[in-house]
Design an enzyme around this catalytic site. Structure first.
Site, PDB file in Angstrom:
ATOM      1  N   CYS A  43       0.632  -0.667   0.143  1.00 30.28           N
ATOM      2  CA  CYS A  43       0.189  -0.230   0.110  1.00 30.28           C
ATOM      3  C   CYS A  43       1.020   0.937   0.114  1.00 30.28           C
ATOM      4  O   CYS A  43       0.565   2.338  -1.021  1.00 30.28           O
ATOM      5  CB  CYS A  43      -1.208  -0.085   1.238  1.00 30.28           C
ATOM      6  SG  CYS A  43      -2.110   1.114   1.153  1.00 30.28           S
ATOM      7  N   CYS A  48      -1.359   1.672  -3.134  1.00 27.51           N
ATOM      8  CA  CYS A  48      -2.069   2.450  -2.435  1.00 27.51           C
ATOM      9  C   CYS A  48      -1.724   4.338  -2.528  1.00 27.51           C
ATOM     10  O   CYS A  48      -2.175   4.887  -3.636  1.00 27.51           O
ATOM     11  CB  CYS A  48      -3.400   2.589  -1.559  1.00 27.51           C
ATOM     12  SG  CYS A  48      -3.584   0.502  -1.614  1.00 27.51           S
ATOM     13  N   LYS A  51       0.460   5.418  -6.168  1.00 30.11           N
ATOM     14  CA  LYS A  51      -0.389   5.637  -7.333  1.00 30.11           C
ATOM     15  C   LYS A  51      -1.527   6.989  -7.253  1.00 30.11           C
ATOM     16  O   LYS A  51      -1.796   7.338  -7.882  1.00 30.11           O
ATOM     17  CB  LYS A  51      -1.525   4.236  -7.162  1.00 30.11           C
ATOM     18  CG  LYS A  51      -2.832   3.927  -8.583  1.00 30.11           C
ATOM     19  CD  LYS A  51      -4.053   4.991  -7.449  1.00 30.11           C
ATOM     20  CE  LYS A  51      -4.632   4.059  -6.359  1.00 30.11           C
ATOM     21  NZ  LYS A  51      -5.172   2.925  -5.894  1.00 30.11           N
ATOM     22  N   TYR A 180      -8.668  -2.743 -11.657  1.00 26.77           N
ATOM     23  CA  TYR A 180      -8.271  -1.977 -10.840  1.00 26.77           C
ATOM     24  C   TYR A 180      -6.901  -1.432 -11.366  1.00 26.77           C
ATOM     25  O   TYR A 180      -7.013  -0.263 -11.680  1.00 26.77           O
ATOM     26  CB  TYR A 180      -8.083  -2.178  -9.446  1.00 26.77           C
ATOM     27  CG  TYR A 180      -9.213  -2.343  -8.157  1.00 26.77           C
ATOM     28  CD1 TYR A 180     -10.037  -1.002  -7.532  1.00 26.77           C
ATOM     29  CD2 TYR A 180     -10.000  -3.431  -8.180  1.00 26.77           C
ATOM     30  CE1 TYR A 180     -10.421  -1.707  -6.579  1.00 26.77           C
ATOM     31  CE2 TYR A 180     -11.050  -3.734  -7.475  1.00 26.77           C
ATOM     32  CZ  TYR A 180     -11.043  -2.652  -6.410  1.00 26.77           C
ATOM     33  OH  TYR A 180     -12.098  -2.872  -5.759  1.00 26.77           O
ATOM     34  N   GLU A 184      -6.644   2.020 -13.713  1.00 24.24           N
ATOM     35  CA  GLU A 184      -5.907   2.923 -13.142  1.00 24.24           C
ATOM     36  C   GLU A 184      -4.832   2.842 -13.534  1.00 24.24           C
ATOM     37  O   GLU A 184      -4.938   4.210 -14.166  1.00 24.24           O
ATOM     38  CB  GLU A 184      -5.748   3.106 -11.441  1.00 24.24           C
ATOM     39  CG  GLU A 184      -6.893   2.512 -10.992  1.00 24.24           C
ATOM     40  CD  GLU A 184      -7.136   2.369  -9.252  1.00 24.24           C
ATOM     41  OE1 GLU A 184      -7.844   2.771  -8.358  1.00 24.24           O
ATOM     42  OE2 GLU A 184      -5.624   2.059  -8.746  1.00 24.24           O
ATOM     43  N   HIS A 439     -26.349  21.357  -1.415  1.00 21.69           N
ATOM     44  CA  HIS A 439     -26.528  21.920  -2.966  1.00 21.69           C
ATOM     45  C   HIS A 439     -25.499  23.190  -2.891  1.00 21.69           C
ATOM     46  O   HIS A 439     -24.630  24.095  -1.787  1.00 21.69           O
ATOM     47  CB  HIS A 439     -28.188  22.798  -2.427  1.00 21.69           C
ATOM     48  CG  HIS A 439     -27.944  23.217  -4.299  1.00 21.69           C
ATOM     49  ND1 HIS A 439     -28.175  22.637  -5.534  1.00 21.69           N
ATOM     50  CD2 HIS A 439     -27.956  24.463  -4.786  1.00 21.69           C
ATOM     51  CE1 HIS A 439     -28.131  23.181  -6.142  1.00 21.69           C
ATOM     52  NE2 HIS A 439     -28.975  24.415  -5.632  1.00 21.69           N
ATOM     53  N   GLU A 444     -25.718  15.467  -3.995  1.00 17.22           N
ATOM     54  CA  GLU A 444     -27.410  16.005  -3.761  1.00 17.22           C
ATOM     55  C   GLU A 444     -28.107  14.936  -5.148  1.00 17.22           C
ATOM     56  O   GLU A 444     -29.249  14.459  -4.317  1.00 17.22           O
ATOM     57  CB  GLU A 444     -27.423  17.137  -3.911  1.00 17.22           C
ATOM     58  CG  GLU A 444     -27.532  17.667  -5.571  1.00 17.22           C
ATOM     59  CD  GLU A 444     -27.612  19.402  -5.274  1.00 17.22           C
ATOM     60  OE1 GLU A 444     -29.170  19.890  -4.613  1.00 17.22           O
ATOM     61  OE2 GLU A 444     -27.149  19.799  -5.597  1.00 17.22           O
TER      62      GLU A 444
HETATM   63  P1  NDP Z   1      -8.127  -7.575 -10.400  1.00 16.70           P
HETATM   64  O1  NDP Z   1      -8.222  -8.838 -10.342  1.00 16.70           O
HETATM   65  O2  NDP Z   1      -8.988  -6.437  -9.644  1.00 16.70           O
HETATM   66  O3  NDP Z   1      -7.910  -7.281 -12.110  1.00 16.70           O
HETATM   67  C1  NDP Z   1      -7.114  -8.717 -12.247  1.00 16.70           C
HETATM   68  C2  NDP Z   1      -7.279  -8.426 -14.477  1.00 16.70           C
HETATM   69  O4  NDP Z   1      -6.827  -9.225 -14.982  1.00 16.70           O
HETATM   70  C3  NDP Z   1      -9.360  -8.674 -14.683  1.00 16.70           C
HETATM   71  O5  NDP Z   1      -9.044  -7.709 -15.359  1.00 16.70           O
HETATM   72  C4  NDP Z   1      -8.961 -10.501 -15.223  1.00 16.70           C
HETATM   73  O6  NDP Z   1      -9.984 -10.361 -15.518  1.00 16.70           O
HETATM   74  C5  NDP Z   1      -7.098  -9.891 -16.357  1.00 16.70           C
HETATM   75  N1  NDP Z   1      -6.811 -11.567 -15.900  1.00 16.70           N
HETATM   76  C6  NDP Z   1      -6.420 -12.315 -14.517  1.00 16.70           C
HETATM   77  N2  NDP Z   1      -5.853 -12.918 -15.220  1.00 16.70           N
HETATM   78  C7  NDP Z   1      -5.711 -13.329 -17.179  1.00 16.70           C
HETATM   79  C8  NDP Z   1      -5.138 -14.191 -17.622  1.00 16.70           C
HETATM   80  N3  NDP Z   1      -4.839 -14.980 -17.281  1.00 16.70           N
HETATM   81  N4  NDP Z   1      -5.552 -13.454 -19.336  1.00 16.70           N
HETATM   82  C9  NDP Z   1      -5.609 -12.179 -19.503  1.00 16.70           C
HETATM   83  N5  NDP Z   1      -6.601 -11.740 -18.556  1.00 16.70           N
HETATM   84  C10 NDP Z   1      -6.665 -11.429 -16.916  1.00 16.70           C
HETATM   85  O7  NDP Z   1      -6.390  -7.201 -10.128  1.00 16.70           O
HETATM   86  P2  NDP Z   1      -5.544  -6.517 -10.488  1.00 16.70           P
HETATM   87  O8  NDP Z   1      -4.179  -7.095 -10.173  1.00 16.70           O
HETATM   88  O9  NDP Z   1      -6.221  -4.988 -11.146  1.00 16.70           O
HETATM   89  O10 NDP Z   1      -5.365  -5.632  -8.785  1.00 16.70           O
HETATM   90  C11 NDP Z   1      -5.391  -7.197  -7.496  1.00 16.70           C
HETATM   91  C12 NDP Z   1      -5.874  -6.634  -6.438  1.00 16.70           C
HETATM   92  O11 NDP Z   1      -5.562  -5.322  -6.112  1.00 16.70           O
HETATM   93  C13 NDP Z   1      -7.731  -5.520  -6.822  1.00 16.70           C
HETATM   94  O12 NDP Z   1      -7.982  -6.669  -6.620  1.00 16.70           O
HETATM   95  C14 NDP Z   1      -7.716  -5.125  -5.808  1.00 16.70           C
HETATM   96  O13 NDP Z   1      -8.569  -5.719  -4.899  1.00 16.70           O
HETATM   97  C15 NDP Z   1      -6.627  -4.747  -4.944  1.00 16.70           C
HETATM   98  N6  NDP Z   1      -6.583  -3.345  -5.993  1.00 16.70           N
HETATM   99  C16 NDP Z   1      -7.588  -2.338  -5.104  1.00 16.70           C
HETATM  100  C17 NDP Z   1      -7.508  -0.612  -5.503  1.00 16.70           C
HETATM  101  C18 NDP Z   1      -8.213   0.017  -5.093  1.00 16.70           C
HETATM  102  O14 NDP Z   1      -8.630  -0.273  -4.046  1.00 16.70           O
HETATM  103  N7  NDP Z   1      -8.332   1.387  -5.839  1.00 16.70           N
HETATM  104  C19 NDP Z   1      -6.208  -0.328  -6.209  1.00 16.70           C
HETATM  105  C20 NDP Z   1      -5.191  -1.489  -6.651  1.00 16.70           C
HETATM  106  C21 NDP Z   1      -5.726  -2.954  -6.565  1.00 16.70           C
HETATM  107  P3  NDP Z   1     -11.182 -11.036 -15.547  1.00 16.70           P
HETATM  108  O15 NDP Z   1     -11.918  -9.875 -15.070  1.00 16.70           O
HETATM  109  O16 NDP Z   1     -12.169 -11.148 -16.762  1.00 16.70           O
HETATM  110  O17 NDP Z   1     -11.013 -11.816 -14.330  1.00 16.70           O
END
Ligand code: NDP
Length: 462
Positions: A43, A48, A51, A180, A184, A439, A444
């Site tokens: 984080c 986080c 980022k 995410y 982002e 407002h 709102e």
């Molecule tokens: P996510 O789980 O959000 O996204 C992973 C992405 O990769 C999905 O779109 C998934 O597709 C895709 N994917 C997974 N495996 C494959 C594959 N073999 N081939 C192609 N595409 C694939 O993970 P992130 O890495 O973005 O983030 C990790 C975690 O970190 C998040 O789950 C979140 O909990 C946390 N995080 C939170 C943030 C926040 O609160 N703002 C910011 C950044 C991270 P599909 O959707 O189809 O499964």
């Protein structure tokens, strides 16, 4: 007096580990904590916090453009990536210092070393080779980006850990993933002037979010100039003669870019941690299996945060830590409550959300009222920026409870925090209706959507 060296030994100095160690030490427990990298964990060091700082940096291009509509003339603009990286470094160093200070003030023994389990109560400190014992051991080692090792050329790609500290800002980038991190960073890089393409395997980005948010954000990103390729994946990456990356996709596209960034999920950091030596059971993804009280199958060994692969969010790890301390050191058994976790995607515009998506709610409830508003935010009137805010409340008609709240727009993350309290308190749509509006705000709209936009009965929109 215990015969162990420590009452609690924490492996991992991230959000969950540091909070646990600090709380236990402040109760007078003998606490040791080991971190192999930097205190603060994903984080603070490579997630986080940096980022969000980069999100701010990337928004200035639009702020400068928008200023003209409000009478300002903005002069020549220049962006210096190395200055941003240095400013970010200074801030995370400050935060790391605060984490260490909090631990030291509480009386925890701060160790800068990798630590591995060598038995149910024993930990080896790799920096010195020493083995220490503890009555309780907490595994809080977090996760790491999935390497995606089966992709030919993955070693030519970067991951979120690298993205913050690139030596140079690339001129073009291809980001794989639709979650995410991918979304982002696509917005961050685009805002900083990088030609950005997102490639995602599914039909629409952000698969776990409400469809209106997904489609609304997709349209907004495309309107800004971000290229989004859905229903496609990278099949291979190779280096070109002039040092760029050539990515071939399944749909037959060839993309030549400066960097390819894989954001395809994260996996638990449990390799070579000695879990087998201690007898700790993991699932097939390597996540430590725990019960509702963060207990592993081995008495005295606990795990929390991303390493357990429950909900990968910093506040969740911190909450799990607080529950662990209450249960184990204060005689007050509490298990974490994972219901209605509000979350934000720091895309541009942001998404803030809590509760069920429309589709999830339609599966659970027979009769739904959906309140939906789509409007141009006030700032966009003078700036002339073509952007939309979308707000959505999903209400279970049977008891009028608001079961989902979703916002796409400026400060949606800030709104999500308050909506989280509101939904947690079990507020009904009538509570929203009798709440006076603030407002003029965008929020709102959440209390002035008096009539349902449509209903969903037995899964069918009517
Ligand atoms: P996510 O789980 O959000 O996204 C992973 C992405 O990769 C999905 O779109 C998934 O597709 C895709 N994917 C997974 N495996 C494959 C594959 N073999 N081939 C192609 N595409 C694939 O993970 P992130 O890495 O973005 O983030 C990790 C975690 O970190 C998040 O789950 C979140 O909990 C946390 N995080 C939170 C943030 C926040 O609160 N703002 C910011 C950044 C991270 P599909 O959707 O189809 O499964």
């Amino acid at each position: 007096m215990s015969t162990f060296d420590y009452d609690l030994f924490v492996i991992g100095g991230g959000s969950g580990g540091v909070r646990s160690a600090r709380l236990a030490a402040s109760l007078g427990k003998r606490v040791g904590i080991a971190e192999e990298s930097r205190y603060g964990g994903t984080c603070v060091i490579r997630g986080c916090v940096p980022k969000k700082l980069y999100v701010y940096a990337s928004q200035f291009a639009e702020h400068f453009e928008d200023a003209a509509g409000f009478g300002w003339t903005v002069g020549e603009r220049q962006f210096d990536w190395s200055k941003l990286v240095a400013a970010k470094d200074a801030e995370i160093t400050r935060l790391e210092g605060l984490y260490r200070k909090g631990l030291a003030n509480a009386g925890a023994n701060i160790l800068n070393t990798r630590a591995e389990l060598v038995g149910p109560n024993s930990i080896k400190l790799l920096a010195t080779g020493e083995t220490v014992t503890a009555e309780r051991i907490l595994i809080a080692v977090g996760g790491r980006p999935s390497a995606h090792g089966s992709l030919p050329g993955h070693e030519l790609c970067i991951y979120s850990d690298d993205a913050f500290d690139l030596k140079e800002l690339p001129q073009s980038i291809l980001i794989a993933g639709g979650g995410y991190i991918a979304v982002e960073f696509a917005n961050i890089f685009h805002g900083l002037g990088v030609e950005t393409t997102l490639i995602y395997r599914g039909k629409e980005i952000l698969s776990r979010f409400d469809n209106d948010m997904r489609q609304g954000l997709h349209a907004a990103m495309v309107a800004k100039g971000i290229h989004i390729l859905c229903e496609d994946i990278i099949m291979s990456v190779e280096k070109t003669d002039d040092g760029q990356r050539r990515a071939m996709t399944k749909a037959g596209e060839t993309l030549v870019v400066d960097q390819v960034f894989l954001a395809l999920g994260r996996e638990p950091n449990t390799a070579s941690l000695g879990l087998e030596a201690a007898g700790v059971v993991t699932n097939d993804r390597g996540a430590v299996l725990v019960d509702a009280y963060s207990r592993t199958n081995v008495p005295g060994i606990f795990a929390l945060g991303d390493v357990t692969d429950r909900v990968q969010l910093t506040p969740v790890a911190i909450h799990e830590a607080v529950c662990f301390i209450e249960t184990e050191f204060k005689g007050n058994p509490v298990s974490p409550d994972f219901d209605l976790i509000a979350t934000a995607v720091f895309s541009q515009p942001e998404i803030g959300t809590v509760g069920l998506t429309q589709d999830q709610a339609a599966e659970k409830f027979e009769d739904l009222e959906v309140y939906r508003a789509e409007f141009r935010p006030m700032k966009a009137t003078l700036s002339g920026r073509n952007e939309k805010t979308i707000m959505k409340l999903i209400v279970n008609a049977a008891d009028r409870k608001v079961v989902g709240a979703h916002v796409l727009g400026h400060d949606a993350g800030e709104m999500a925090q308050i909506l989280g309290v509101v939904l947690k308190a079990g507020c009904t749509k009538d509570d929203f209706d009798r709440t006076m509006a603030v407002h003029p705000t965008a929020a709102e709209e959440l209390v002035t959507m008096y009539s349902p936009s449509y209903r969903i009965k037995n899964g069918e929109r009517v």
